[in-house]
Design a protein around this motif. Structure first.
Motif, PDB file in Angstrom:
ATOM      1  N   ASN A 272     -10.061   8.230 -11.342  1.00  0.00           N
ATOM      2  CA  ASN A 272      -9.352   7.593 -12.436  1.00  0.00           C
ATOM      3  C   ASN A 272      -7.854   7.849 -12.356  1.00  0.00           C
ATOM      4  N   ALA A 273      -7.514   9.084 -12.039  1.00  0.00           N
ATOM      5  CA  ALA A 273      -6.106   9.470 -12.029  1.00  0.00           C
ATOM      6  C   ALA A 273      -5.371   8.951 -10.800  1.00  0.00           C
ATOM      7  N   ASN A 274      -6.075   8.803  -9.691  1.00  0.00           N
ATOM      8  CA  ASN A 274      -5.399   8.520  -8.426  1.00  0.00           C
ATOM      9  C   ASN A 274      -5.585   7.114  -7.868  1.00  0.00           C
ATOM     10  N   CYS A 275      -6.633   6.457  -8.284  1.00  0.00           N
ATOM     11  CA  CYS A 275      -7.001   5.235  -7.554  1.00  0.00           C
ATOM     12  C   CYS A 275      -6.830   3.949  -8.339  1.00  0.00           C
ATOM     13  N   LEU A 276      -6.441   4.045  -9.591  1.00  0.00           N
ATOM     14  CA  LEU A 276      -6.419   2.807 -10.368  1.00  0.00           C
ATOM     15  C   LEU A 276      -5.018   2.361 -10.772  1.00  0.00           C
ATOM     16  N   THR A 277      -4.000   3.020 -10.237  1.00  0.00           N
ATOM     17  CA  THR A 277      -2.627   2.615 -10.582  1.00  0.00           C
ATOM     18  C   THR A 277      -2.218   1.340  -9.861  1.00  0.00           C
ATOM     19  N   CYS A 278      -2.681   1.166  -8.633  1.00  0.00           N
ATOM     20  CA  CYS A 278      -2.179   0.053  -7.831  1.00  0.00           C
ATOM     21  C   CYS A 278      -3.138  -1.128  -7.763  1.00  0.00           C
ATOM     22  N   HIS A 279      -4.388  -0.895  -8.031  1.00  0.00           N
ATOM     23  CA  HIS A 279      -5.358  -1.997  -7.998  1.00  0.00           C
ATOM     24  C   HIS A 279      -6.596  -1.619  -8.784  1.00  0.00           C
ATOM     25  N   SER A 280      -7.379  -2.625  -9.089  1.00  0.00           N
ATOM     26  CA  SER A 280      -8.581  -2.407  -9.889  1.00  0.00           C
ATOM     27  C   SER A 280      -9.664  -1.705  -9.069  1.00  0.00           C
ATOM     28  N   PHE A 281     -10.700  -1.259  -9.726  1.00  0.00           N
ATOM     29  CA  PHE A 281     -11.800  -0.601  -9.034  1.00  0.00           C
ATOM     30  C   PHE A 281     -12.594  -1.597  -8.174  1.00  0.00           C
ATOM     31  N   GLY A 282     -12.389  -2.874  -8.444  1.00  0.00           N
ATOM     32  CA  GLY A 282     -13.049  -3.917  -7.645  1.00  0.00           C
ATOM     33  C   GLY A 282     -12.753  -3.757  -6.156  1.00  0.00           C
ATOM     34  N   TYR A 283     -11.567  -3.281  -5.823  1.00  0.00           N
ATOM     35  CA  TYR A 283     -11.200  -3.060  -4.421  1.00  0.00           C
ATOM     36  C   TYR A 283     -12.131  -2.050  -3.767  1.00  0.00           C
ATOM     37  N   VAL A 284     -12.544  -1.072  -4.552  1.00  0.00           N
ATOM     38  CA  VAL A 284     -13.364   0.010  -4.013  1.00  0.00           C
ATOM     39  C   VAL A 284     -14.803  -0.461  -3.809  1.00  0.00           C
ATOM     40  N   THR A 285     -15.411  -1.007  -4.864  1.00  0.00           N
ATOM     41  CA  THR A 285     -16.820  -1.401  -4.776  1.00  0.00           C
ATOM     42  C   THR A 285     -17.017  -2.547  -3.797  1.00  0.00           C
ATOM     43  N   ASN A 286     -15.978  -3.357  -3.625  1.00  0.00           N
ATOM     44  CA  ASN A 286     -16.085  -4.501  -2.736  1.00  0.00           C
ATOM     45  C   ASN A 286     -16.351  -4.099  -1.284  1.00  0.00           C
ATOM     46  N   GLN A 287     -16.021  -2.862  -0.921  1.00  0.00           N
ATOM     47  CA  GLN A 287     -16.235  -2.424   0.460  1.00  0.00           C
ATOM     48  C   GLN A 287     -17.710  -2.222   0.773  1.00  0.00           C
ATOM     49  N   GLY A 288     -18.545  -2.183  -0.273  1.00  0.00           N
ATOM     50  CA  GLY A 288     -19.958  -1.925  -0.043  1.00  0.00           C
ATOM     51  C   GLY A 288     -20.191  -0.447   0.208  1.00  0.00           C
ATOM     52  N   ARG A 289     -21.451  -0.082   0.455  1.00  0.00           N
ATOM     53  CA  ARG A 289     -21.785   1.326   0.726  1.00  0.00           C
ATOM     54  C   ARG A 289     -21.300   1.684   2.123  1.00  0.00           C
ATOM     55  N   GLN A 290     -20.610   2.819   2.239  1.00  0.00           N
ATOM     56  CA  GLN A 290     -20.007   3.162   3.520  1.00  0.00           C
ATOM     57  C   GLN A 290     -20.171   4.637   3.834  1.00  0.00           C
ATOM     58  N   SER A 291     -19.869   4.966   5.091  1.00  0.00           N
ATOM     59  CA  SER A 291     -20.012   6.342   5.562  1.00  0.00           C
ATOM     60  C   SER A 291     -18.894   7.225   5.024  1.00  0.00           C
ATOM     61  N   LYS A 292     -19.095   8.499   5.183  1.00  0.00           N
ATOM     62  CA  LYS A 292     -18.083   9.456   4.733  1.00  0.00           C
ATOM     63  C   LYS A 292     -16.779   9.269   5.522  1.00  0.00           C
ATOM     64  N   ALA A 293     -16.913   9.043   6.823  1.00  0.00           N
ATOM     65  CA  ALA A 293     -15.722   8.858   7.652  1.00  0.00           C
ATOM     66  C   ALA A 293     -14.952   7.618   7.201  1.00  0.00           C
ATOM     67  N   PHE A 294     -15.678   6.576   6.837  1.00  0.00           N
ATOM     68  CA  PHE A 294     -15.034   5.349   6.361  1.00  0.00           C
ATOM     69  C   PHE A 294     -14.189   5.638   5.125  1.00  0.00           C
ATOM     70  N   TRP A 295     -14.800   6.340   4.157  1.00  0.00           N
ATOM     71  CA  TRP A 295     -14.082   6.611   2.909  1.00  0.00           C
ATOM     72  C   TRP A 295     -12.899   7.550   3.134  1.00  0.00           C
ATOM     73  N   ALA A 296     -13.097   8.519   4.009  1.00  0.00           N
ATOM     74  CA  ALA A 296     -11.991   9.437   4.308  1.00  0.00           C
ATOM     75  C   ALA A 296     -10.831   8.655   4.918  1.00  0.00           C
ATOM     76  N   GLY A 297     -11.161   7.731   5.822  1.00  0.00           N
ATOM     77  CA  GLY A 297     -10.146   6.914   6.486  1.00  0.00           C
ATOM     78  C   GLY A 297      -9.420   6.011   5.500  1.00  0.00           C
ATOM     79  N   LYS A 298     -10.182   5.471   4.566  1.00  0.00           N
ATOM     80  CA  LYS A 298      -9.597   4.568   3.572  1.00  0.00           C
ATOM     81  C   LYS A 298      -8.576   5.311   2.702  1.00  0.00           C
TER      82      LYS A 298
END
Lengths: 401, 102
Positions: free
Chosen positions: B42-68
């Protein structure tokens, strides 16, 4: 239950999970049939909605049964959350500065006056370079678009070259920078700016204020946007605020890092071994899309079905669209429209078919342009990290009952 | 082929009422999963874009999320501290992961 209902999920993104069943590394068909939201954005009918800040709206497939995409169904793609919410057309001015002999500050009324500039029209396809990105596995960076990050409209405006002529380019002028009005939420995030080399700009490039006979919709870049027929939409800067002529290229994130593909023959790479050299996506490749029927459409055997869709490329023009209803064993040429909308527009195609067998039937469409380039099968398209330029043969599966 | 046509005089039409004043971009109630690290997201990820950006990526690996998360910090200058980046990555993997590390 209709198949469409079956795919309904609470958010557009959840459908992405469906594609993960694909074999890793093999390009498939993009995610189709995503849920249409119930929330309408200003001047738009409810569309497939990925985000509100910034607004990201996708056009559903059925709209591509027609060659002009209506303004209220035209896709929307912004990069930054902070887009101006008010523009006063009476006070709006576009500024042209930098290496020009005479700095210009032009109002909309002045721009629209034929006494000052010739008013011109061009019908052209606007497509995001990441359109159909959800076809790529593993997931490529960016919004997981289905097929609908594209549209075709009749744009009206003035030639960029006429404007630059009036300002008068200085001798060492080389690059033209275009600033849009969207702003990042955080001051260090790069803003969306584009630079084009003078050589890339021909007389087809216009500053448009009108789309399909109406003012540009707000979300499509009101009051003025760049139109670069044949090129992907990342360079069609929206809500233009100023144009600056320079002699040096600035380093810009959205030009130097985003919207680039590997600079090799196949424009491909692997996640383990990304290409070191990249190039901008610029020109569109040949592509087609079936607008009717859609995935899951139920059709009666021996009924009279007309397959309809659109095909386009970067301006060479479409020579042929071939349709197969036997998984690609045999292909039949569809009938093309008269092509009068011009070489940058959607070329409409149609073909009458009669489903004879019960069960699932696939309909495939493949476009071929005038220099002989044709769409590959999706599985033959190799991966790139940004998921750009997908142009696989379209496949729609219907239920014959 | 000629694609640019010369046109007759123009008439400036009044603005469509819906966009005459300030336009209102609607808010979409994107569902954000409650879970450990929700506060940091909430504090870090919603200032620049909606949460839709996050869920739109689908389920992903840990490495994917770390890279993102790293991409957002490096390229888009997202002001996220390293400990928060770690927490957010764990959260994304827990709530929107595909069970795979790589």
């Amino acid at each position: 239950m209709k198949r469409r209902d079956f795919f309904k999920t609470s958010i557009a993104g959840a459908a992405a999970a469906m594609a993960t069943s694909l074999e890793a590394g093999v390009t498939g068909q993009p995610i189709d049939n995503r849920k249409i939201s119930t929330i309408a954005f200003p001047e738009k009918r409810p569309m497939i909605t990925y985000s509100d800040r910034p607004p990201l709206l996708e056009t559903p497939r059925c709209v591509f049964a027609n060659t002009i995409t209506p303004n209220d169904a035209f896709f929307v793609r912004w990069h930054m959350p902070d887009i101006p919410t008010h523009i006063d057309p009476k006070n709006y001015k576009i500024k042209i500065d930098g290496l020009v002999k005479k700095e210009l500050n032009i109002s909309l009324d002045f721009l629209k006056d034929p006494a000052n500039f010739e008013q011109v029209e061009v019908t052209a396809v606007l497509q995001c370079g990441g359109n159909s990105r959800s076809a790529f596995k593993p997931t490529a960076g960016g919004i997981q678009w289905g097929h609908g990050a594209m549209g075709c409209a009749k744009w009206k405006g003035v030639r960029l070259s006429d404007l630059l002529d009036q300002a008068g380019l200085k001798k060492d002028a080389e690059w033209i920078g275009f600033n849009g009005s969207e702003k990042a939420a955080y001051y260090e995030t790069p803003n969306f700016v584009r630079e084009l080399h003078l050589d890339e700009l021909d007389d087809h490039v216009i500053l448009a204020y009108e789309m399909n006979g109406e003012d540009l919709p707000y979300l499509n870049g009101y009051p003025l946007r760049l139109v670069i027929p044949g090129s992907y939409s990342d360079s069609w800067v929206k809500m233009l605020s100023n144009i600056t002529v320079t002699n040096k290229y600035k380093k810009l994130f959205f030009m130097d890092i985003a919207y680039r593909v590997p600079d090799n023959e196949c424009e491909c790479e692997t996640p383990e071994k990304k290409a070191k050299k990249t190039k901008p996506i610029t020109k569109m490749n040949v592509k087609s899309l079936i607008g009717y029927p859609e995935n899951g459409t139920v059709l009666q055997t021996k009924s009279h079905v007309v397959v309809r869709g659109v095909a386009f490329d970067d301006g060479h023009g479409i020579r042929d669209v071939k349709i197969s209803i036997d998984n690609g064993k045999t292909w039949k040429s569809a009938e093309l429209d008269d092509g009068k909308a011009g070489r940058y527009a959607y070329r409409g195609f149609k073909l009458a078919i009669k489903p004879m067998k019960f069960g699932k039937m696939t309909i495939m469409a493949k476009a071929i342009n005038k220099i002989g380039q044709e769409q590959p099968l999706a599985k033959d398209i190799k991966w790139n990290h940004g998921g750009y330029k997908f142009n696989g043969i379209d496949v729609v599966t219907v239920d014959v009952v | 082929m000629k694609k640019l046509l010369v046109l007759a005089a123009i008439v400036t039409a009044p603005l469509f009422a819906q966009v005459e004043g300030d336009i209102e971009v609607p808010y979409i109630p994107f569902e954000v999963k409650m879970g450990k690290g929700f506060g940091e997201v909430n504090a870090n990820c919603l200032t620049c874009h909606s949460f839709g950006y996050v869920t739109n990526q689908g389920r992903q690996s840990k490495a994917f999320w770390a890279g993102k998360v790293k991409k957002l910090m490096v390229h888009f200058k997202a002001p996220i501290t390293d400990p928060d980046a770690k927490i957010v990555t764990e959260y994304l993997y827990e709530e929107y992961g595909n069970g795979e590390l790589k």
